[in-house]
Design a protein around this motif. Structure first.
Motif, short mmCIF file in Angstrom:
data_model
loop_
_atom_site.label_atom_id
_atom_site.label_comp_id
_atom_site.label_asym_id
_atom_site.label_seq_id
_atom_site.Cartn_x
_atom_site.Cartn_y
_atom_site.Cartn_z
N LYS A 99 0.86 -1.17 0.00
CA LYS A 99 0.00 0.00 0.00
C LYS A 99 0.90 1.22 0.00
O LYS A 99 1.80 1.34 0.84
CB LYS A 99 -0.91 0.02 1.22
N GLU A 118 -4.60 -8.48 10.12
CA GLU A 118 -5.64 -9.50 10.13
C GLU A 118 -5.96 -9.98 8.72
O GLU A 118 -6.38 -11.12 8.52
CB GLU A 118 -6.90 -8.96 10.81
N SER A 119 -5.78 -9.08 7.74
CA SER A 119 -6.07 -9.44 6.35
C SER A 119 -5.32 -8.48 5.43
O SER A 119 -4.69 -7.52 5.89
CB SER A 119 -7.57 -9.37 6.07
N LEU A 120 -5.42 -8.72 4.14
CA LEU A 120 -4.81 -7.85 3.14
C LEU A 120 -5.80 -6.83 2.59
O LEU A 120 -5.53 -6.23 1.53
CB LEU A 120 -4.24 -8.69 2.00
N ASP A 121 -6.89 -6.60 3.28
CA ASP A 121 -7.85 -5.60 2.84
C ASP A 121 -7.17 -4.23 2.75
O ASP A 121 -6.50 -3.79 3.67
CB ASP A 121 -9.02 -5.50 3.83
N GLY A 122 -7.35 -3.58 1.61
CA GLY A 122 -6.75 -2.27 1.40
C GLY A 122 -5.37 -2.31 0.78
O GLY A 122 -4.81 -1.27 0.43
N ASP A 127 -2.44 -6.65 -4.15
CA ASP A 127 -1.81 -7.96 -4.20
C ASP A 127 -0.56 -7.91 -5.06
O ASP A 127 -0.60 -7.45 -6.20
CB ASP A 127 -2.80 -8.99 -4.77
#
Length: 207
Positions: free
Chosen positions: A144, A197-201, A204
């Motif tokens: 990001k 917690e996740s790759l949200d935002g 990839d």
């Protein structure tokens, strides 16, 4: 000191939040927002080719650079994608450069400053050779871009660490001598890895 221990230490030590998160006023923030809106921050480097560098999967080639790999990777596009490439490759080479290569890593891949001086001093005291084992190697998962202008960039890199899980750390860069250079923090300003917690935002980007 083993190369695995150095890998974790170098990756953490080379992360920095300072330039993007401190010392900015509202006028600078407004200018930064305008500049970011004019460039594409959410597209990964195109035509990337990943391969193992001392045991760590790395994007060794892409349309955004590096243009050359000898003696170390250099020559990145003056774009957000070039900054991403420089951030990942810089982290890997800081962590794994052997005794013959690390001086070139310091001089060609990082910007002058107290952080670089401290890293070079510490690196000169140890000997590194070999590769990181697959069981210990971090896996890059995404990025990001949290700050970007023609002069500087901050790239948040998400990586999966064996035994730790998904983490994020920021890499600060400056455009200097027609290339992206990593800004290494001093020992008293280096932030810690933070778990995700996740790759949200995140975009990839992995091998």
């Amino acid at each position: 000191m083993t190369i695995t221990r150095l890998c974790a230490t170098a990756l953490i030590a080379s992360a920095s939040l300072l330039i993007a998160s401190c010392g900015s006023n509202s006028e600078n923030s407004s200018e930064s927002s305008t500049e970011q809106s004019a460039v594409d921050l959410a597209t990964p480097p195109q035509d990337a080719r990943w391969e193992s560098v001392s045991g760590i999967d790395s994007p060794v080639e892409s349309a955004a650079g590096p243009e050359a790999t000898s003696p170390v990777p250099h020559g990145y596009a003056h774009t957000p994608q070039g900054a991403v490439q420089a951030a990942i490759n810089g982290q890997v080479w800081l962590a794994t450069a052997d005794d013959q290569t690390w001086p070139q890593v310091a001089s060609m891949m990082t910007a002058p400053g107290p952080g670089r001086d401290q890293w070079a001093q510490g690196r000169s005291l140890i000997s590194v050779s070999g590769s990181v084992s697959q069981e210990d190697a971090a896996k890059f998962k995404g990025f990001k871009i949290s700050d970007y202008s023609e002069e500087k960039a901050q790239v948040l890199l998400a990586a999966d660490y064996p035994g730790v899980g998904l983490t994020v750390y920021p890499v600060q860069l400056v455009w200097q001598n027609d290339d992206w250079k990593l800004v290494l923090p001093s020992q008293d300003t280096a932030p810690d890895l933070h778990q995700l917690e996740s790759l949200d935002g995140f975009v990839d980007y992995s091998g």
